[in-house]
Scaffold this motif. Structure first.
Motif, PDB file in Angstrom:
ATOM      1  N   ASN A  53      -2.846  16.104  -8.266  1.00 26.42           N
ATOM      2  CA  ASN A  53      -1.823  15.308  -7.606  1.00 26.42           C
ATOM      3  C   ASN A  53      -1.406  14.196  -8.559  1.00 26.42           C
ATOM      4  O   ASN A  53      -2.224  13.697  -9.330  1.00 26.42           O
ATOM      5  CB  ASN A  53      -2.363  14.638  -6.339  1.00 26.42           C
ATOM      6  CG  ASN A  53      -3.067  15.597  -5.422  1.00 26.42           C
ATOM      7  OD1 ASN A  53      -4.283  15.610  -5.372  1.00 26.42           O
ATOM      8  ND2 ASN A  53      -2.327  16.385  -4.692  1.00 26.42           N
ATOM      9  N   ASN A  96       0.326  18.184  -0.177  1.00 23.62           N
ATOM     10  CA  ASN A  96      -0.714  17.883   0.789  1.00 23.62           C
ATOM     11  C   ASN A  96      -1.662  19.079   0.809  1.00 23.62           C
ATOM     12  O   ASN A  96      -1.219  20.227   0.796  1.00 23.62           O
ATOM     13  CB  ASN A  96      -0.076  17.681   2.166  1.00 23.62           C
ATOM     14  CG  ASN A  96      -1.042  17.120   3.172  1.00 23.62           C
ATOM     15  OD1 ASN A  96      -2.249  17.260   3.029  1.00 23.62           O
ATOM     16  ND2 ASN A  96      -0.509  16.485   4.198  1.00 23.62           N
ATOM     17  N   PHE A 142       1.691   7.583   1.961  1.00 24.00           N
ATOM     18  CA  PHE A 142       2.837   7.977   1.132  1.00 24.00           C
ATOM     19  C   PHE A 142       3.837   8.816   1.930  1.00 24.00           C
ATOM     20  O   PHE A 142       5.050   8.641   1.806  1.00 24.00           O
ATOM     21  CB  PHE A 142       2.325   8.753  -0.080  1.00 24.00           C
ATOM     22  CG  PHE A 142       3.402   9.162  -1.052  1.00 24.00           C
ATOM     23  CD1 PHE A 142       3.988   8.226  -1.881  1.00 24.00           C
ATOM     24  CD2 PHE A 142       3.817  10.475  -1.151  1.00 24.00           C
ATOM     25  CE1 PHE A 142       4.968   8.591  -2.788  1.00 24.00           C
ATOM     26  CE2 PHE A 142       4.802  10.857  -2.049  1.00 24.00           C
ATOM     27  CZ  PHE A 142       5.385   9.901  -2.874  1.00 24.00           C
ATOM     28  N   TYR A 143       3.334   9.752   2.756  1.00 24.52           N
ATOM     29  CA  TYR A 143       4.202  10.640   3.513  1.00 24.52           C
ATOM     30  C   TYR A 143       4.492  10.151   4.938  1.00 24.52           C
ATOM     31  O   TYR A 143       5.116  10.864   5.714  1.00 24.52           O
ATOM     32  CB  TYR A 143       3.587  12.043   3.596  1.00 24.52           C
ATOM     33  CG  TYR A 143       3.657  12.820   2.308  1.00 24.52           C
ATOM     34  CD1 TYR A 143       4.872  13.226   1.775  1.00 24.52           C
ATOM     35  CD2 TYR A 143       2.497  13.172   1.628  1.00 24.52           C
ATOM     36  CE1 TYR A 143       4.941  13.946   0.600  1.00 24.52           C
ATOM     37  CE2 TYR A 143       2.555  13.896   0.446  1.00 24.52           C
ATOM     38  CZ  TYR A 143       3.776  14.283  -0.063  1.00 24.52           C
ATOM     39  OH  TYR A 143       3.839  14.993  -1.223  1.00 24.52           O
ATOM     40  N   ASP A 144       4.037   8.974   5.277  1.00 22.04           N
ATOM     41  CA  ASP A 144       4.189   8.472   6.649  1.00 22.04           C
ATOM     42  C   ASP A 144       5.653   8.138   6.928  1.00 22.04           C
ATOM     43  O   ASP A 144       6.222   7.208   6.343  1.00 22.04           O
ATOM     44  CB  ASP A 144       3.316   7.224   6.823  1.00 22.04           C
ATOM     45  CG  ASP A 144       3.318   6.703   8.249  1.00 22.04           C
ATOM     46  OD1 ASP A 144       4.023   7.295   9.096  1.00 22.04           O
ATOM     47  OD2 ASP A 144       2.622   5.711   8.516  1.00 22.04           O
ATOM     48  N   LYS A 145       6.264   8.916   7.839  1.00 21.71           N
ATOM     49  CA  LYS A 145       7.664   8.674   8.204  1.00 21.71           C
ATOM     50  C   LYS A 145       7.807   8.234   9.661  1.00 21.71           C
ATOM     51  O   LYS A 145       8.918   8.163  10.174  1.00 21.71           O
ATOM     52  CB  LYS A 145       8.495   9.948   7.958  1.00 21.71           C
ATOM     53  CG  LYS A 145       8.612  10.331   6.488  1.00 21.71           C
ATOM     54  CD  LYS A 145       9.472  11.574   6.329  1.00 21.71           C
ATOM     55  CE  LYS A 145       9.726  11.883   4.857  1.00 21.71           C
ATOM     56  NZ  LYS A 145       8.491  12.225   4.139  1.00 21.71           N
ATOM     57  N   GLU A 198       1.749  22.665   3.581  1.00 20.22           N
ATOM     58  CA  GLU A 198       1.870  22.829   2.138  1.00 20.22           C
ATOM     59  C   GLU A 198       0.668  23.483   1.479  1.00 20.22           C
ATOM     60  O   GLU A 198       0.668  23.688   0.274  1.00 20.22           O
ATOM     61  CB  GLU A 198       2.121  21.461   1.494  1.00 20.22           C
ATOM     62  CG  GLU A 198       3.487  20.886   1.845  1.00 20.22           C
ATOM     63  CD  GLU A 198       3.697  19.512   1.243  1.00 20.22           C
ATOM     64  OE1 GLU A 198       2.704  18.805   1.011  1.00 20.22           O
ATOM     65  OE2 GLU A 198       4.856  19.152   1.005  1.00 20.22           O
ATOM     66  N   ILE A 226      -2.150  10.010   0.778  1.00 16.94           N
ATOM     67  CA  ILE A 226      -1.146  10.901   1.365  1.00 16.94           C
ATOM     68  C   ILE A 226      -0.724  10.394   2.744  1.00 16.94           C
ATOM     69  O   ILE A 226       0.461  10.420   3.102  1.00 16.94           O
ATOM     70  CB  ILE A 226      -1.706  12.337   1.469  1.00 16.94           C
ATOM     71  CG1 ILE A 226      -1.726  13.003   0.090  1.00 16.94           C
ATOM     72  CG2 ILE A 226      -0.885  13.185   2.436  1.00 16.94           C
ATOM     73  CD1 ILE A 226      -2.475  14.321   0.070  1.00 16.94           C
ATOM     74  N   TYR A 236       9.546  14.005  -6.947  1.00 19.52           N
ATOM     75  CA  TYR A 236       9.007  13.059  -5.981  1.00 19.52           C
ATOM     76  C   TYR A 236       9.019  11.633  -6.508  1.00 19.52           C
ATOM     77  O   TYR A 236       8.086  10.881  -6.334  1.00 19.52           O
ATOM     78  CB  TYR A 236       7.589  13.461  -5.536  1.00 19.52           C
ATOM     79  CG  TYR A 236       6.767  14.188  -6.569  1.00 19.52           C
ATOM     80  CD1 TYR A 236       5.906  13.512  -7.413  1.00 19.52           C
ATOM     81  CD2 TYR A 236       6.872  15.562  -6.703  1.00 19.52           C
ATOM     82  CE1 TYR A 236       5.165  14.179  -8.359  1.00 19.52           C
ATOM     83  CE2 TYR A 236       6.120  16.249  -7.645  1.00 19.52           C
ATOM     84  CZ  TYR A 236       5.268  15.551  -8.466  1.00 19.52           C
ATOM     85  OH  TYR A 236       4.532  16.215  -9.410  1.00 19.52           O
TER      86      TYR A 236
END
Length: 429
Positions: free
Chosen positions: A45, A13, A358-361, A18, A355, A67
């Motif tokens: 990326n 990110n 993709f990184y959404d938790k 990061e 992003i 990843y």
């Protein structure tokens, strides 16, 4: 004469926690290597349009971390083609990320995948000696590549104040927490001292007992803002508590402080063992208090500590000696120049939007899928977005829609085998 291409492929990110990793482990090495006559160096990326095709074409590929199956597939194809691939480990990969805005603990599947990816690499590179000691045995060829830090020709001058400071991410909250009572006591005993902090609010909240007139708090920001902040310090402290993650940290922070003209005081910690002899060290808060007292009482000692640290750090960890280590490692692979061009498209808006999904938790499965479908509709030719949407559709049991999303990718040399693998696992026709 044609130079070999070297691609740093990553999933960082470009903001938040990061961005330091991105700057130190990707952007700065890429720029510095391009100033030599050895490589045409690129970075991307994996989710940029065409990035995975570029990764297949690169003469030398450095994969940052692990990843997922997409990049593992790239590594397998490169191995089959006889191309050299390296994997970089920049942080301890298997500890819980409790400091992130959405904390998580790596799963067993992630651990297994990371180890599998390492076996596909020809060599491993590390940001610290601690990581190399723990994981270097995974590959017979490995190297420690310290961060490349720019140093000014002359040490920055300071005014006559006394600013003690620290800057960094939420991952250091526990390191600083142990020192807060001592720092508050020191500032109370010296009303002309300022403690300066550059960090997010979670760390700033530790210092509510400090007299507000002696406390300056700047929010976590860009790397340029960070370096500017360090230049304002007379003394930079570098605490590091015991722990598995900290044992694998790089030692870049004290180097950055020294190059900013601050007198640096580091904790006696394994991650800082490579800095032996450069800076005064402390083993507990009382010892740090004593060193601060010495520097406050004796301006000559303060200036001597700063000057000595700057000179020795530049000699051992300046741009020239560290870049030489990077070059020696990459040159050692003796990669020929193929002449293949690396074609990929970087679009910051597109990357940041990807992003975000993709990184959404935190979002529900349904909400995350809706975001992925929106990405696909906005950029129908962006294969990573289409791949993500198709996978989330499969996870939701919407197999027919997943196949429709995958349809334009069925002839792709990388994605087609992955789609077939997913379909077999899901029992899709």
């Amino acid at each position: 004469m044609e130079k070999p291409s070297l691609l740093h492929l990553h999933a960082f990110n470009l903001s938040g926690e990061e961005q330091g990793q991105y700057y130190h482990r990707v952007l700065n090495p890429t720029q510095r290597l391009n100033q030599t006559d050895d490589f045409n160096c690129f970075e991307s990326n994996w989710f940029a349009q065409g990035a995975l095709d570029a990764a297949l074409a690169a003469d030398l590929l450095v994969v940052h971390g692990y990843y997922g199956m997409e990049v593992t597939a790239v590594m397998k194809l490169r191995r089959a083609a006889g191309k050299v691939t390296l994997i970089e480990m920049g942080d301890e990969p298997f500890t819980a990320r409790t400091w992130l805005s959405t904390p998580f603990k790596p799963s067993h599947a992630f651990t297994a995948g990371y180890m599998s990816a390492a076996t596909l690499a020809d060599g491993m590179q590390f940001s610290s000696q601690g990581l190399a000691q723990t994981y270097g045995s995974w590959r017979p060829a490995f190297a420690v590549l310290p961060n490349i830090v720019d140093a000014p020709d002359d040490m920055p001058l300071k005014d006559n104040g006394f600013r003690i400071g620290w800057a960094g991410t939420r991952s250091h909250l526990g390191d600083l927490q142990r020192l807060v009572p001592m720092l508050c006591d020191f500032c109370a005993a010296h009303p002309d001292v300022t403690f300066a902090l550059m960090a997010d609010q979670a760390i700033g909240d530790l210092f509510t007992a400090l007299d507000p007139r002696q406390f300056e708090h700047i929010g976590f920001g860009s790397y340029d803002a960070y370096r500017n902040f360090l230049r304002s310090l007379h003394v930079g402290i570098a605490p590091l508590a015991p722990g598995r993650f900290n044992a694998g940290r790089s030692d870049v922070k004290p180097i950055e402080m020294a190059f900013s003209g601050a007198a640096v005081i580091v904790e006696d910690a394994p991650a800082f063992s490579g800095l032996s002899g450069l800076f005064p060290t402390f083993t507990d808060p009382q010892e740090l208090y004593h060193l601060l007292q010495q520097m406050k009482a004796d301006r000559a000692f303060l200036q001597h500590s700063a000057r000595r640290g700057y000179i020795l750090a530049k000699r051992r960890r300046g741009q020239r000696p560290v870049l030489a280590r990077h070059l020696a490692w990459y040159r050692g692979w003796k990669v020929p120049a193929s002449g293949q061009s690396l074609e990929f498209t970087r679009d910051s808006r597109q990357e940041m939007a990807f992003i975000g999904v993709f990184y959404d938790k935190t979002s529900s499965q349904q909400a995350r899928l809706a975001k992925a479908l929106d990405l696909q509709n906005r950029w129908p030719d962006h294969l990573p977005a289409r791949w993500l949407a198709g996978r989330l559709l499969q996870d939701a049991g919407r197999d027919a829609e997943a196949q429709a999303a995958f349809a334009p990718m069925q002839g792709h040399h990388l994605y087609a085998p992955l789609i077939a693998t997913l379909n077999k696992a899901e029992g899709a026709v």
